[in-house]
Design an enzyme around this catalytic site. Structure first.
Site: not given
Ligand code: AMP
Ligand code: MG
Length: 501
Positions: A100, A120, A259-260
């Site tokens: 996203r 984002k 990944d963070n």
């Molecule tokens: P995060 O928890 O934000 O670090 O995201 C972990 C993974 O989930 C990453 O690959 C994000 O791109 C994906 N992701 C999180 N929210 C969404 C969303 N609403 N749509 C698509 N991918 C998402």
């Molecule tokens: Mg992330």
């Protein structure tokens, strides 16, 4: 041709893009035009940051809603979603990627630094899996507030350039207003970016990425005997320094998946993050962190675990044979622990006003922290009031008032004053130094929740603006905003935070 591409020419907001990531091998990313928003509206433009990036503020005021929603792709952008993998709560996911987020491109800022500009919440990408690629207003405001607060506190962090409301709903457990967040970062390369290639046995990919990172973030290393080992050391040191800074301000990232974690050493991904009110090293806010993996005091250790995963991806580049490489990586990881301790103790000494080094300092710091924990003292207020006390003895009751039972804290003050007597600086100098490292204002959870409630329920952004103003000068007194220093009342306490997904 899509609408967004047709719109390319229709803005006078000039971005001096130079998109080096887009010039890397094709399997590093997927080109992706942002989706359209139906009724974009510019909630906030970070004008000082826009100026830093050399952007035309008047043009952005006019076209910012279109640009920062993804409707209008500025000339020179090369929008793409980056590929990455990652360990999430210890389990490896070989493909995550920007699901996203869409990187518009890179600009060179006023200081010659290359910065990513990323949207984002601007729609799906090939990495979206089952997600909608969208973001809800609440998490967008939270990321805006916390990342800017971190920057003002002096903690390296990605920045907030803009927040736009899309005019479209997003569907989570509830139907929520949608928004897009524009993030600026030194880069969006993560530990998980290296893991993406390593997991595919793509040694050329790992090497190309490492070379790119050295060039972009650690150019001095090009001269090193082994630049890749130098890279691993440098990333470990930046993370050790970063996580120490988190602990100094009471920050809990909440989702320290690989990944963070950035390679640049900036804090990234402000999902379920939160600042501690009452001091307790076991504090966890994130609703999905049920075992406390990412609790406040676990962060340095988790940092090391994540860096070990980075080291694994680099092993083939770290030595002439497997054994030498492994030994070199392990030495660096061991050093990380020591470096963290050095960064942390240096900052804690500053927090209690010490400018020299004595043997008992660690114990003095730890006994204060133990008292704070036992007596449920507010982390931020304790150090701020101690700073006032350094200048003026009449501030003692206020300091003692942060503890449930002041007697033990009084005894600690005796030890503290004895230790201070070994030092040169005057009381005024010491207090000034302490006030510059012990913030009055942090983004307290209950304040963030109030901001989000007003924005989501009443489309009222005045609390958002007020909180941003207060947090832009966290070390200054700001009497008009004194209430923002206060911890939450019992009924205001926020015990859980949620991911932005
Ligand atoms: P995060 O928890 O934000 O670090 O995201 C972990 C993974 O989930 C990453 O690959 C994000 O791109 C994906 N992701 C999180 N929210 C969404 C969303 N609403 N749509 C698509 N991918 C998402
Ligand atoms: Mg992330």
């Amino acid at each position: 041709m899509t609408q967004a591409l047709q719109d390319t020419a229709r803005t006078s907001a000039h971005f001096a893009f130079d998109n080096s990531y887009a010039r890397l091998p094709q399997h590093f990313f997927a080109r992706q035009t942002p989706s359209q928003a139906s009724e974009p509206w510019l909630i906030k433009l970070n004008e000082p940051l826009a100026a830093e990036l050399g952007l035309d503020i008047e043009a952005l005021k006019r076209d910012g809603a279109a640009i920062f929603s993804g409707n209008l792709v500025p000339e020179g952008a090369d929008p793409l979603a980056m590929a990455y993998a990652g360990h999430q709560f210890g389990g490896f996911v070989p493909q995550l990627g920007d699901g996203r987020a869409i990187l518009l491109g890179e600009v060179i800022d006023r200081d010659g630094q290359r910065r990513d500009i990323q949207l984002k919440g601007a729609g799906q990408t090939p990495f979206s899996r089952n997600g909608d690629g969208r973001a809800a207003l609440g998490p967008v405001l939270r990321e805006y507030i916390v990342s800017e607060a971190m920057h003002a506190l002096g903690v390296p962090a990605t920045r907030a350039l803009a927040a736009v409301s899309t005019g479209q709903p997003v569907y989570r457990e509830d139907v929520l207003p949608g928004a897009v967040f524009t993030r600026v970062a030194a880069s969006h390369i993560r530990v998980g970016t290296f893991q993406f290639f390593a997991a595919r046995d793509d040694a050329d990919g790992v090497k190309a990425l490492a070379d790119y990172v050295i060039d972009r973030h650690y150019p001095d290393l090009k001269e090193a005997a082994n630049p890749y080992l130098g890279l691993f050391e440098a990333v470990c040191d930046r993370q050790a320094a970063l996580i120490a800074r988190w602990l100094h301000v009471g920050f809990i990232h909440g989702v320290m998946n690989t990944d963070n974690m950035t390679i640049s050493g900036e804090t990234i991904d402000f999902g379920p993050c939160a600042f501690m009110d009452t001091y307790d090293p076991a504090t966890v806010f994130s609703s999905i962190d049920q075992r406390g993996r990412y609790a406040y005091a676990n962060q340095p250790g988790i940092g090391q675990w994540n860096l070990a995963r980075l080291g694994e991806t680099l092993l083939p580049l770290l030595g002439d044979d497997a054994e030498t490489a492994l030994e070199a990586a392990n030495t660096v990881l061991k050093d990380y622990g020591e470096r963290f301790q050095i960064h942390w103790l240096r900052g804690m000494r500053e927090k209690i006003g010490l400018s020299s080094v004595e043997d008992g300092d660690l114990d003095l710091v730890q006994s204060l922290l133990a008292l704070m924990q036992a007596q449920q003292a507010d982390f931020t207020l304790t150090f701020r009031r101690l700073s006032h006390l350094a200048a003026d003895g009449s501030a003692e009751p206020a300091f003692l008032g942060t503890f449930r039972e002041p007697a033990a804290a009084s005894e600690w003050l005796v030890r503290w004053r004895e230790r201070l007597s070994l030092e040169m600086p005057s009381a005024a100098e010491r207090a000034a130094a302490m006030l510059a490292v012990n913030p009055a204002f942090i983004p307290r959870n209950h304040r963030i929740e109030q901001v989000i409630a007003a924005a989501v329920e009443d489309a009222d952004f005045s609390l958002f603006e007020a909180l941003l103003t207060v947090l832009s000068r966290p070390y200054e007194e700001q009497p008009a905003f004194a209430a923002y220093m206060e911890p939450p009342k019992p009924e205001e306490r926020v015990l859980q935070t949620f991911c932005g997904t």
